[in-house]
Design an enzyme around this catalytic site. Sequence first.
Site, PDB file in Angstrom:
ATOM      1  N   SER A   1      68.462  14.732  77.307  1.00 36.75           N
ATOM      2  CA  SER A   1      67.652  15.857  77.802  1.00 36.75           C
ATOM      3  C   SER A   1      66.828  15.403  79.006  1.00 36.75           C
ATOM      4  O   SER A   1      66.616  16.174  79.945  1.00 36.75           O
ATOM      5  CB  SER A   1      66.736  16.382  76.695  1.00 36.75           C
ATOM      6  OG  SER A   1      67.509  16.965  75.666  1.00 36.75           O
TER       7      SER A   1
ATOM      8  N   HIS B   1      74.666  16.897  72.974  1.00 35.40           N
ATOM      9  CA  HIS B   1      74.341  17.660  71.759  1.00 35.40           C
ATOM     10  C   HIS B   1      75.473  18.626  71.409  1.00 35.40           C
ATOM     11  O   HIS B   1      75.859  18.771  70.251  1.00 35.40           O
ATOM     12  CB  HIS B   1      73.070  18.507  71.969  1.00 35.40           C
ATOM     13  CG  HIS B   1      71.816  17.734  72.233  1.00 35.40           C
ATOM     14  ND1 HIS B   1      70.956  18.052  73.259  1.00 35.40           N
ATOM     15  CD2 HIS B   1      71.254  16.681  71.595  1.00 35.40           C
ATOM     16  CE1 HIS B   1      69.924  17.225  73.242  1.00 35.40           C
ATOM     17  NE2 HIS B   1      70.079  16.375  72.249  1.00 35.40           N
TER      18      HIS B   1
ATOM     19  N   ARG C   1      74.280   7.349  70.544  1.00 37.33           N
ATOM     20  CA  ARG C   1      74.874   6.936  71.813  1.00 37.33           C
ATOM     21  C   ARG C   1      75.005   5.428  71.926  1.00 37.33           C
ATOM     22  O   ARG C   1      75.900   4.921  72.587  1.00 37.33           O
ATOM     23  CB  ARG C   1      74.023   7.449  72.990  1.00 37.33           C
ATOM     24  CG  ARG C   1      74.104   8.940  73.189  1.00 37.33           C
ATOM     25  CD  ARG C   1      73.012   9.419  74.083  1.00 37.33           C
ATOM     26  NE  ARG C   1      71.715   9.155  73.479  1.00 37.33           N
ATOM     27  CZ  ARG C   1      70.567   9.582  73.937  1.00 37.33           C
ATOM     28  NH1 ARG C   1      70.530  10.300  75.027  1.00 37.33           N
ATOM     29  NH2 ARG C   1      69.445   9.316  73.306  1.00 37.33           N
TER      30      ARG C   1
ATOM     31  N   LYS D   1      53.331  18.514  71.069  1.00 39.18           N
ATOM     32  CA  LYS D   1      54.037  18.027  72.269  1.00 39.18           C
ATOM     33  C   LYS D   1      54.520  19.219  73.058  1.00 39.18           C
ATOM     34  O   LYS D   1      55.216  20.080  72.523  1.00 39.18           O
ATOM     35  CB  LYS D   1      55.273  17.223  71.845  1.00 39.18           C
ATOM     36  CG  LYS D   1      55.058  15.745  71.734  1.00 39.18           C
ATOM     37  CD  LYS D   1      56.391  15.051  71.926  1.00 39.18           C
ATOM     38  CE  LYS D   1      56.704  14.082  70.809  1.00 39.18           C
ATOM     39  NZ  LYS D   1      58.110  13.695  70.784  1.00 39.18           N
TER      40      LYS D   1
HETATM   41  O1  PNS Z   1      66.186  15.407  70.147  1.00 42.11           O
HETATM   42  P1  PNS Z   1      65.341  14.363  69.502  1.00 42.11           P
HETATM   43  O2  PNS Z   1      64.036  14.204  70.232  1.00 42.11           O
HETATM   44  O3  PNS Z   1      66.074  13.074  69.298  1.00 42.11           O
HETATM   45  O4  PNS Z   1      65.020  14.934  68.058  1.00 42.11           O
HETATM   46  C1  PNS Z   1      64.175  14.233  67.222  1.00 42.11           C
HETATM   47  C2  PNS Z   1      63.806  15.071  66.017  1.00 42.11           C
HETATM   48  C3  PNS Z   1      63.202  16.386  66.430  1.00 42.11           C
HETATM   49  C4  PNS Z   1      65.037  15.338  65.202  1.00 42.11           C
HETATM   50  C5  PNS Z   1      62.804  14.197  65.241  1.00 42.11           C
HETATM   51  O5  PNS Z   1      61.754  13.862  66.038  1.00 42.11           O
HETATM   52  C6  PNS Z   1      62.305  14.896  64.016  1.00 42.11           C
HETATM   53  O6  PNS Z   1      63.017  14.970  63.054  1.00 42.11           O
HETATM   54  N1  PNS Z   1      61.112  15.427  64.033  1.00 42.11           N
HETATM   55  C7  PNS Z   1      60.568  16.176  62.925  1.00 42.11           C
HETATM   56  C8  PNS Z   1      59.563  15.365  62.124  1.00 42.11           C
HETATM   57  C9  PNS Z   1      60.226  14.536  61.073  1.00 42.11           C
HETATM   58  O7  PNS Z   1      61.013  15.012  60.274  1.00 42.11           O
HETATM   59  N2  PNS Z   1      59.937  13.252  61.103  1.00 42.11           N
HETATM   60  C10 PNS Z   1      60.512  12.317  60.176  1.00 42.11           C
HETATM   61  C11 PNS Z   1      59.576  11.888  59.104  1.00 42.11           C
HETATM   62  S1  PNS Z   1      58.094  11.157  59.620  1.00 42.11           S
END
Ligand code: PNS
Length: 167
Positions: free
Chosen positions: A134, A18, A96, A42
């Site tokens: 993570s 990140h 990745r 979560k």
């Molecule tokens: O670090 P991650 O888990 O890859 O991050 C994922 C994240 C938090 C960016 C993704 O889950 C997210 O955008 N969640 C917010 C909800 C959202 O915008 N969803 C998309 C439309 S349904």
Amino acid sequence: MSKNAIVPGSFDPLTAGHFDVIRRAAAIFDRVTAAILVNSEKSGLFSADERFAIVNAAIEELKKEGITNVDAKVFAGLTVDAARESDAAFIVKGVRDATDFDYEFGMAEITRRFDPEVETVLIPSRPDLMHVSSTYVREILKYGKGDERAFAPGTATVIRSILNSRK
Ligand code: PNS
């Protein structure tokens, strides 16, 4: 008009991968916000406040390198709303591998439907950080074994002191 971006993520916790994406985004955009997206349904290893403290420890490391256009904020809800609230027209994600790419390709389309003015920019992971996640960092913390280079610079001490304060 200034070009602002968010780098969204769960950041549970922020990793070296990140950190690299945030640093590279900072070289492209005028301002970069690490958007800590917290899903209230979560529960992670770290609370929103703890994730924020960890990200800020890494931002301090960037400042030591002269990179001063990065900040952090916690958001609940949609990434696209985090972009709007940050006055950012760009969402930056690291990729990745092909699995990440497939996922981010779909997310980019959802974002476009929510707000066609918000553009998704994908940054390919550095090969030496491709294995970092993570989940991997949490496993190092749990089992006490693994490659410490997976921690984002400046964060290992903060992370360990948070966990020690729970004992
Ligand atoms: O670090 P991650 O888990 O890859 O991050 C994922 C994240 C938090 C960016 C993704 O889950 C997210 O955008 N969640 C917010 C909800 C959202 O915008 N969803 C998309 C439309 S349904």
